[in-house]
Write a protein that holds these residues in place. Structure first.
Motif, PDB file in Angstrom:
ATOM      1  N   PHE A  30     -10.660   6.409   3.598  1.00 29.10           N
ATOM      2  CA  PHE A  30      -8.833   6.070   3.675  1.00 29.10           C
ATOM      3  C   PHE A  30      -8.546   4.507   3.525  1.00 29.10           C
ATOM      4  CE2 PHE A  30      -5.254   5.161   6.243  1.00 29.10           C
ATOM      5  CZ  PHE A  30      -4.247   5.767   5.693  1.00 29.10           C
ATOM      6  N   TRP A  31      -9.415   3.799   3.985  1.00 21.92           N
ATOM      7  CA  TRP A  31      -8.980   2.359   4.130  1.00 21.92           C
ATOM      8  C   TRP A  31      -9.685   1.597   2.933  1.00 21.92           C
ATOM      9  CZ3 TRP A  31      -5.028   0.771   6.821  1.00 21.92           C
ATOM     10  CH2 TRP A  31      -4.805   1.374   8.036  1.00 21.92           C
ATOM     11  N   SER A  32     -10.732   1.901   2.506  1.00 18.42           N
ATOM     12  CA  SER A  32     -11.333   1.341   1.468  1.00 18.42           C
ATOM     13  C   SER A  32     -11.247   1.909  -0.027  1.00 18.42           C
ATOM     14  CB  SER A  32     -12.951   1.287   1.951  1.00 18.42           C
ATOM     15  OG  SER A  32     -13.260   0.520   3.008  1.00 18.42           O
ATOM     16  N   VAL A  33     -11.014   3.084   0.060  1.00 14.53           N
ATOM     17  CA  VAL A  33     -10.943   3.991  -0.974  1.00 14.53           C
ATOM     18  C   VAL A  33      -9.607   4.149  -1.712  1.00 14.53           C
ATOM     19  CG1 VAL A  33     -11.479   5.750  -2.681  1.00 14.53           C
ATOM     20  CG2 VAL A  33     -13.305   4.780  -1.002  1.00 14.53           C
ATOM     21  N   ILE A  34      -8.967   5.046  -0.808  1.00 10.14           N
ATOM     22  CA  ILE A  34      -7.459   5.526  -1.034  1.00 10.14           C
ATOM     23  C   ILE A  34      -6.140   4.331  -0.891  1.00 10.14           C
ATOM     24  CG2 ILE A  34      -5.772   7.244  -0.570  1.00 10.14           C
ATOM     25  CD1 ILE A  34      -8.329   8.115  -1.532  1.00 10.14           C
ATOM     26  N   ILE A  35      -6.436   3.464   0.187  1.00 15.32           N
ATOM     27  CA  ILE A  35      -5.338   2.460   0.397  1.00 15.32           C
ATOM     28  C   ILE A  35      -5.290   1.487  -0.771  1.00 15.32           C
ATOM     29  CG2 ILE A  35      -4.550   0.743   2.015  1.00 15.32           C
ATOM     30  CD1 ILE A  35      -3.748   3.523   2.732  1.00 15.32           C
ATOM     31  N   PRO A  36      -6.496   0.913  -1.354  1.00 19.57           N
ATOM     32  CA  PRO A  36      -6.308  -0.047  -2.546  1.00 19.57           C
ATOM     33  C   PRO A  36      -5.556   0.506  -3.651  1.00 19.57           C
ATOM     34  CG  PRO A  36      -8.552  -0.162  -1.399  1.00 19.57           C
ATOM     35  CD  PRO A  36      -7.872   1.052  -0.641  1.00 19.57           C
ATOM     36  N   LEU A  37      -6.004   1.871  -3.932  1.00 17.04           N
ATOM     37  CA  LEU A  37      -5.281   2.483  -5.274  1.00 17.04           C
ATOM     38  C   LEU A  37      -3.828   3.121  -4.891  1.00 17.04           C
ATOM     39  CD1 LEU A  37      -8.514   4.705  -6.039  1.00 17.04           C
ATOM     40  CD2 LEU A  37      -7.749   2.630  -7.017  1.00 17.04           C
ATOM     41  N   SER A  38      -3.502   2.919  -3.736  1.00 19.09           N
ATOM     42  CA  SER A  38      -2.010   3.489  -3.535  1.00 19.09           C
ATOM     43  C   SER A  38      -0.996   2.317  -3.232  1.00 19.09           C
ATOM     44  CB  SER A  38      -2.171   4.296  -2.039  1.00 19.09           C
ATOM     45  OG  SER A  38      -3.001   5.050  -2.178  1.00 19.09           O
ATOM     46  N   LYS A  39      -1.088   1.293  -4.112  1.00 15.66           N
ATOM     47  CA  LYS A  39      -0.351   0.074  -3.877  1.00 15.66           C
ATOM     48  C   LYS A  39       1.392   0.398  -3.971  1.00 15.66           C
ATOM     49  CE  LYS A  39       0.857  -4.591  -5.371  1.00 15.66           C
ATOM     50  NZ  LYS A  39       0.441  -5.577  -6.238  1.00 15.66           N
ATOM     51  N   PRO A  40       1.521   1.177  -5.332  1.00 12.08           N
ATOM     52  CA  PRO A  40       2.890   1.509  -5.683  1.00 12.08           C
ATOM     53  C   PRO A  40       3.662   2.382  -4.434  1.00 12.08           C
ATOM     54  CG  PRO A  40       1.628   1.724  -7.542  1.00 12.08           C
ATOM     55  CD  PRO A  40       0.710   1.502  -6.344  1.00 12.08           C
ATOM     56  N   ILE A  41       2.999   3.264  -3.870  1.00  8.53           N
ATOM     57  CA  ILE A  41       3.613   4.215  -3.122  1.00  8.53           C
ATOM     58  C   ILE A  41       3.580   3.554  -1.676  1.00  8.53           C
ATOM     59  CG2 ILE A  41       1.335   5.597  -2.034  1.00  8.53           C
ATOM     60  CD1 ILE A  41       4.940   7.006  -3.099  1.00  8.53           C
ATOM     61  N   ILE A  42       2.667   2.614  -1.369  1.00 11.65           N
ATOM     62  CA  ILE A  42       2.632   1.834  -0.286  1.00 11.65           C
ATOM     63  C   ILE A  42       4.018   0.903  -0.161  1.00 11.65           C
ATOM     64  CG2 ILE A  42       1.802   0.036   1.436  1.00 11.65           C
ATOM     65  CD1 ILE A  42      -0.934   1.207   0.443  1.00 11.65           C
ATOM     66  N   VAL A  43       4.278   0.555  -1.520  1.00  7.92           N
ATOM     67  CA  VAL A  43       5.520  -0.488  -1.430  1.00  7.92           C
ATOM     68  C   VAL A  43       6.840   0.455  -1.454  1.00  7.92           C
ATOM     69  CG1 VAL A  43       6.806  -1.653  -3.217  1.00  7.92           C
ATOM     70  CG2 VAL A  43       4.513  -2.107  -3.042  1.00  7.92           C
ATOM     71  N   TYR A  44       6.638   1.688  -2.030  1.00  5.96           N
ATOM     72  CA  TYR A  44       8.117   2.667  -1.757  1.00  5.96           C
ATOM     73  C   TYR A  44       8.245   3.017  -0.467  1.00  5.96           C
ATOM     74  CZ  TYR A  44      10.079   7.201  -1.917  1.00  5.96           C
ATOM     75  OH  TYR A  44      10.895   8.256  -1.587  1.00  5.96           O
ATOM     76  N   THR A  45       7.161   3.186   0.611  1.00  5.20           N
ATOM     77  CA  THR A  45       7.108   3.621   1.766  1.00  5.20           C
ATOM     78  C   THR A  45       7.793   2.542   2.717  1.00  5.20           C
ATOM     79  OG1 THR A  45       5.069   5.084   1.345  1.00  5.20           O
ATOM     80  CG2 THR A  45       5.720   4.589   3.626  1.00  5.20           C
ATOM     81  N   VAL A  46       7.061   1.285   2.318  1.00  9.61           N
ATOM     82  CA  VAL A  46       7.605   0.236   3.361  1.00  9.61           C
ATOM     83  C   VAL A  46       8.946  -0.151   3.139  1.00  9.61           C
ATOM     84  CG1 VAL A  46       7.277  -2.401   3.467  1.00  9.61           C
ATOM     85  CG2 VAL A  46       5.148  -1.043   3.130  1.00  9.61           C
ATOM     86  N   ILE A  47       9.616  -0.151   1.755  1.00  7.71           N
ATOM     87  CA  ILE A  47      10.925  -0.342   1.551  1.00  7.71           C
ATOM     88  C   ILE A  47      11.774   0.674   2.392  1.00  7.71           C
ATOM     89  CG2 ILE A  47      12.794  -0.503  -0.063  1.00  7.71           C
ATOM     90  CD1 ILE A  47      10.981  -1.786  -2.093  1.00  7.71           C
ATOM     91  N   ASN A  48      11.460   2.082   2.238  1.00 13.11           N
ATOM     92  CA  ASN A  48      12.428   3.077   2.748  1.00 13.11           C
ATOM     93  C   ASN A  48      12.135   3.033   4.257  1.00 13.11           C
ATOM     94  OD1 ASN A  48      13.128   4.139   0.295  1.00 13.11           O
ATOM     95  ND2 ASN A  48      11.679   5.952   0.494  1.00 13.11           N
ATOM     96  N   ALA A  49      10.824   2.537   4.736  1.00 11.26           N
ATOM     97  CA  ALA A  49      10.798   2.417   6.166  1.00 11.26           C
ATOM     98  C   ALA A  49      11.515   1.216   6.998  1.00 11.26           C
ATOM     99  CB  ALA A  49       9.247   2.354   6.588  1.00 11.26           C
TER     100      ALA A  49
END
Length: 280
Positions: free
Chosen positions: A183-202
């Protein structure tokens, strides 16, 4: 020729709608510089211009205007809610996207249906629960409530994670990686766009919320208020003619941080939306 005419008409319609949408924002902005404290409907632009309204927000606090404190309260609540909510959404999304377990589809369907109900329906029940726990008129209570149901909004984030190849996770498992490591080493580094989307909405939810904040912070102590409550208080019948221009200045200031955040992260935000709309 017909396509050109249709394109011109379409752009004129969009331009017209944009102007209508921008007029109230422009009026709010120019009124924040007005030398007249009340509402002046006889002129769109102020007759006199001044920075006193902004100075009053930050330099000349009184019993009505305590903007520095309100801004700090709102920022603290928004930041902590954003961090907790983002982590919860990402974890739930990973679980629903990459793991397979009994009852997974049923749980997903139940979560989606539950998330369709307006949050306002549960506010009274939430208020009495928090009152029992002694968390009303508490910023901690607000952070807990803003964050608690965040995991239900996992659907778009899950859609994005569905586009990440399963072979990456399988290769990591063959190397002996745990689910947490994947989760932390494979998925999260590849999920930057959706993390930004989630952060802004949150961040947006507590930053601009009024209804729940008004319900929770009802002690009448102005130093506990958020910006939304403080600005609303300036619109009372006895105060609107003295503080309306200050109210407009406060509205401009509260819009600046989220506008800057959106402009900086706009590319990733759009990628997150479009990526999350495609089922993998």
């Amino acid at each position: 020729m017909k396509k050109t005419i249709k394109s011109i008409i379409r752009h004129f319609v969009l331009l017209f709608l944009s102007v209508i949408w921008l007029i109230p924002i422009l009026w709010l902005f120019v009124t924040s510089f007005s030398g007249y404290k009340g509402i002046n409907t006889s002129h769109f632009f102020p007759e006199t211009w001044t920075l006193d309204n902004y100075a009053q927000l930050f330099l000349h606090s009184d019993s009505i205007v305590q903007y520095n404190r309100w801004f700090l309260n709102t920022l603290v609540i928004a930041i902590f809610s954003c961090l907790i909510s983002t982590i919860l959404v990402l974890m739930v999304s990973y679980t629903m996207s990459k793991l397979r377990f009994t009852g997974r589809k049923g749980l997903m369907s139940f979560s989606i249906i539950l998330n369709m109900f307006p949050g306002v329906l549960s506010m009274i029940a939430i208020y009495f629960i928090l009152k029992t726990l002694g968390l009303t008129n508490s910023h901690l209570g607000m952070i807990i409530v803003y964050s608690a149901g965040a995991g239900l909004g996992y659907l778009i984030c899950k859609g994005f994670m569905d586009t990440i190849s399963v072979s990456l996770s399988e290769a990591a498992r063959l190397e002996g990686a745990s689910e947490a490591k994947i989760f932390w080493s494979v998925i999260i580094p590849l999920s930057k766009p959706i993390i930004v989307y989630t952060v802004i909405n949150a961040f947006l939810a507590p930053w601009g919320d009024f209804v729940f904040a008004k319900l929770m912070l009802n002690s009448g102590v102005a130093t506990d208020w958020t910006v939304a409550i403080g600005l609303f208080n300036m619109l009372g019948k006895s105060m609107i003619n003295k503080y309306f221009s200050v109210f407009c200045a406060g509205g401009v200031i509260i819009a600046i941080p989220i506008s800057i955040l959106f402009v900086i992260m706009q590319k990733c935000y759009v990628e997150g939306i479009t990526g999350g709309s495609v089922k993998g």
